[in-house]
Scaffold this active site. Structure first.
Site, PDB file in Angstrom:
ATOM      1  N   ASP A   7       6.369  -4.460  -7.749  1.00  0.00           N
ATOM      2  CA  ASP A   7       5.336  -3.758  -6.989  1.00  0.00           C
ATOM      3  C   ASP A   7       4.263  -3.406  -8.006  1.00  0.00           C
ATOM      4  OD1 ASP A   7       3.923  -2.414  -4.988  1.00  0.00           O
ATOM      5  OD2 ASP A   7       4.995  -0.540  -5.358  1.00  0.00           O
ATOM      6  N   GLU A  67       4.398  -8.236  -4.769  1.00  0.00           N
ATOM      7  CA  GLU A  67       3.689  -7.821  -3.561  1.00  0.00           C
ATOM      8  C   GLU A  67       2.205  -8.107  -3.709  1.00  0.00           C
ATOM      9  OE1 GLU A  67       2.842  -3.707  -1.116  1.00  0.00           O
ATOM     10  OE2 GLU A  67       4.826  -3.986  -2.023  1.00  0.00           O
ATOM     11  N   ASP A 140       7.773   3.017  -5.666  1.00  0.00           N
ATOM     12  CA  ASP A 140       7.362   1.709  -6.180  1.00  0.00           C
ATOM     13  C   ASP A 140       8.580   0.858  -6.550  1.00  0.00           C
ATOM     14  OD1 ASP A 140       4.233   2.390  -6.842  1.00  0.00           O
ATOM     15  OD2 ASP A 140       5.576   4.065  -7.265  1.00  0.00           O
TER      16      ASP A 140
END
Length: 161
Positions: A7, A67, A140
């Site tokens: 992330d 992501e 996260d």
């Protein structure tokens, strides 16, 4: 298959390394790279690059799932996070790691079964699918693990791996 989920960020980069086989998942390692807000941007980027490179060298994942960025708030934050994402992709490229990108909608759909799922639902399902006793923190980290699970599901459904 060992997957490094990321992330991306600049202040916090969540990471999660999972093993995936036959529709089952196991967490190998997870956490976050935290940079200090008052450091120079280039110093923060070096820390992120070094940390991701070290994770790749230590765990030798088969691929990275990251992501894709989605911003609707602050342009300055978006640009800084893009810098962070760039050095993460550079670390993967320098180590010859294949990178797969997923939108937040794809990750939610894959992990929860609903693309508009709430963050708490994603965190709960991530914990459940990995058999963890506690929800990974910070958020996260849970997002990075969810991204890795998304890639494992994608590979299993599309390629039977």
């Amino acid at each position: 298959m060992v997957i490094l989920g990321i992330d991306p960020g600049i202040a916090t980069v969540g990471f999660g390394i999972i093993a995936a086989a036959d529709g089952r998942y196991g967490a190998i390692e997870y956490g976050a790279v935290i940079t200090k807000p008052h450091q120079l941007l280039e110093t923060r980027l070096c820390e992120i690059y070094d940390a991701v490179t070290e994770l790749i060298e230590r765990y030798k994942p088969d691929c990275m799932a990251i992501e894709e960025l989605f911003f609707n708030i602050n342009l300055k934050t978006a640009v800084d996070v893009c810098h962070g994402r760039g050095v993460i992709l550079l670390a993967a490229a320098k180590k010859g790691l294949d990178v797969y990108e997923y939108t937040p909608l794809q990750i939610k759909q894959s992990v929860v079964g609903y693309g508009r799922a709430e963050k708490q639902q994603v965190m709960y399902m991530t914990k459940l699918l990995l058999g963890l006793n506690e929800t990974p923190k910070p958020d996260d980290t849970a997002d990075a693990l969810a991204c890795a699970i998304c890639h494992a599901n994608h590979m299993m459904h599309n390629y039977g791996r």
